[in-house]
Design an enzyme around this catalytic site. Structure first.
Site, PDB file in Angstrom:
ATOM      1  N   ASP A  63      20.310  -4.728  -6.113  1.00  0.00           N
ATOM      2  CA  ASP A  63      19.149  -5.907  -5.717  1.00  0.00           C
ATOM      3  C   ASP A  63      18.198  -5.244  -6.244  1.00  0.00           C
ATOM      4  OD1 ASP A  63      16.864  -6.200  -3.517  1.00  0.00           O
ATOM      5  OD2 ASP A  63      17.286  -4.268  -2.837  1.00  0.00           O
ATOM      6  N   ASP A  99      14.035  -5.053  -5.489  1.00  0.00           N
ATOM      7  CA  ASP A  99      12.698  -4.704  -4.318  1.00  0.00           C
ATOM      8  C   ASP A  99      13.132  -3.324  -3.750  1.00  0.00           C
ATOM      9  OD1 ASP A  99      10.721  -5.654  -5.663  1.00  0.00           O
ATOM     10  OD2 ASP A  99      11.120  -7.478  -3.552  1.00  0.00           O
ATOM     11  N   ARG A 148       7.442 -13.262   5.317  1.00  0.00           N
ATOM     12  CA  ARG A 148       6.434 -12.268   5.596  1.00  0.00           C
ATOM     13  C   ARG A 148       5.539 -13.220   6.433  1.00  0.00           C
ATOM     14  NH1 ARG A 148       8.032  -8.235   1.175  1.00  0.00           N
ATOM     15  NH2 ARG A 148      10.174  -8.540   2.508  1.00  0.00           N
TER      16      ARG A 148
END
Length: 259
Positions: A10, A12, A57
């Site tokens: 991954d 972030d 988001r």
């Protein structure tokens, strides 16, 4: 000789601590630029991280706050434009070089590369963000170290769905048991495990330290190094006191024991 052929990372919170002083600041800059009286402080952004994907988001925030856009404004177009501005601000932050890789990450990448272990990325952030981070973190040519960069909206469902890991595996031409995954969040953990990546290492950060990782076989606070022992929250590193290829090989052997 190691039992696995590739490591899928991954980005972030895993490769670098990009969320609090990177993405969050870029979102707030985009809000100001758009004339919006929105501000995501550290705590609020931490709560919003339960939703994966920047556009998702923003949409979630609008829905939760009951925000009404002006008549005639297309919601999808509004969110896309706002996210595009956020990406521009984030890339500018990365170009300053002020967001380094997390401790131990470059060491592990170098070790893997020297051993012929293939490197890949599976993330919900945009490809532009990934490449910019790798270009400006202090190691020349780092983007080229990764054979596969599966990122952004290239899959129909984002984490915790397994889609981005499934894509990375397909592009590598490997099956899940031939790989080790490295994540930092409960959404990432669920995505990796759902893709069959049982050899999973979780590296905690400030935003994910209190999440539940009972399903992860190995959880550490950081990768550590020869002179900086890793703090292990779950599982063990075998004969090592930090995360190296030998520790990952032991992790792989443990989860696939008897299989």
């Amino acid at each position: 000789m190691y039992r696995f052929k590739a490591i899928i990372f991954d980005v972030d919170g895993t490769l670098a601590d990009t969320e609090r002083d990177g993405h969050r600041l870029a979102f707030n800059a985009a809000f100001v630029e758009a004339g919006l009286a929105w501000h995501w402080d550290v705590a609020r952004y931490g709560a919003l991280l339960a939703v994966t994907g920047g556009k998702e988001r923003i949409r979630y925030y609008i829905e939760q706050e009951g925000i009404q856009l002006e008549s005639g404004v297309n919601l999808d177009a509004f969110i896309a434009a706002l996210h595009s501005a956020k990406t521009r601000h984030y890339l500018a932050l990365l170009e300053t070089g002020d967001i380094p890789l997390r401790p131990g990450v470059l060491r592990l990448l170098r070790e893997a590369r020297e051993a012929g272990i293939r490197l890949a990325i599976a993330t919900t952030t945009t490809p532009e963000n990934v490449i910019a981070l790798l270009r400006h973190c202090g190691e020349p040519g780092l983007p080229d170290w990764f054979e596969v960069i599966a990122a952004g909206d290239v899959v129909p469902r984002k984490k915790p769905a397994p889609d981005i890991f499934t894509l990375a595996l397909a592009q590598l031409g490997l099956v899940a048991r031939e790989c080790v995954a490295v994540e930092d969040s409960d959404n990432g953990m669920c995505a990796a495990l759902s893709a069959g990546l049982k050899a999973l290492l979780v590296t905690l950060n400030a935003y994910t330290a209190n999440q539940s990782f009972d399903a992860a076989p190995l959880v550490v606070e950081s990768l550590g190094g020869p002179d900086e022992p890793a703090v292990v929250r779950r599982g063990d590193l075998g004969g090592s006191n930090y995360v190296n290829l030998a520790a990952l090989d032991r992790l792989h052997a443990t989860v696939y024991k008897g299989a």
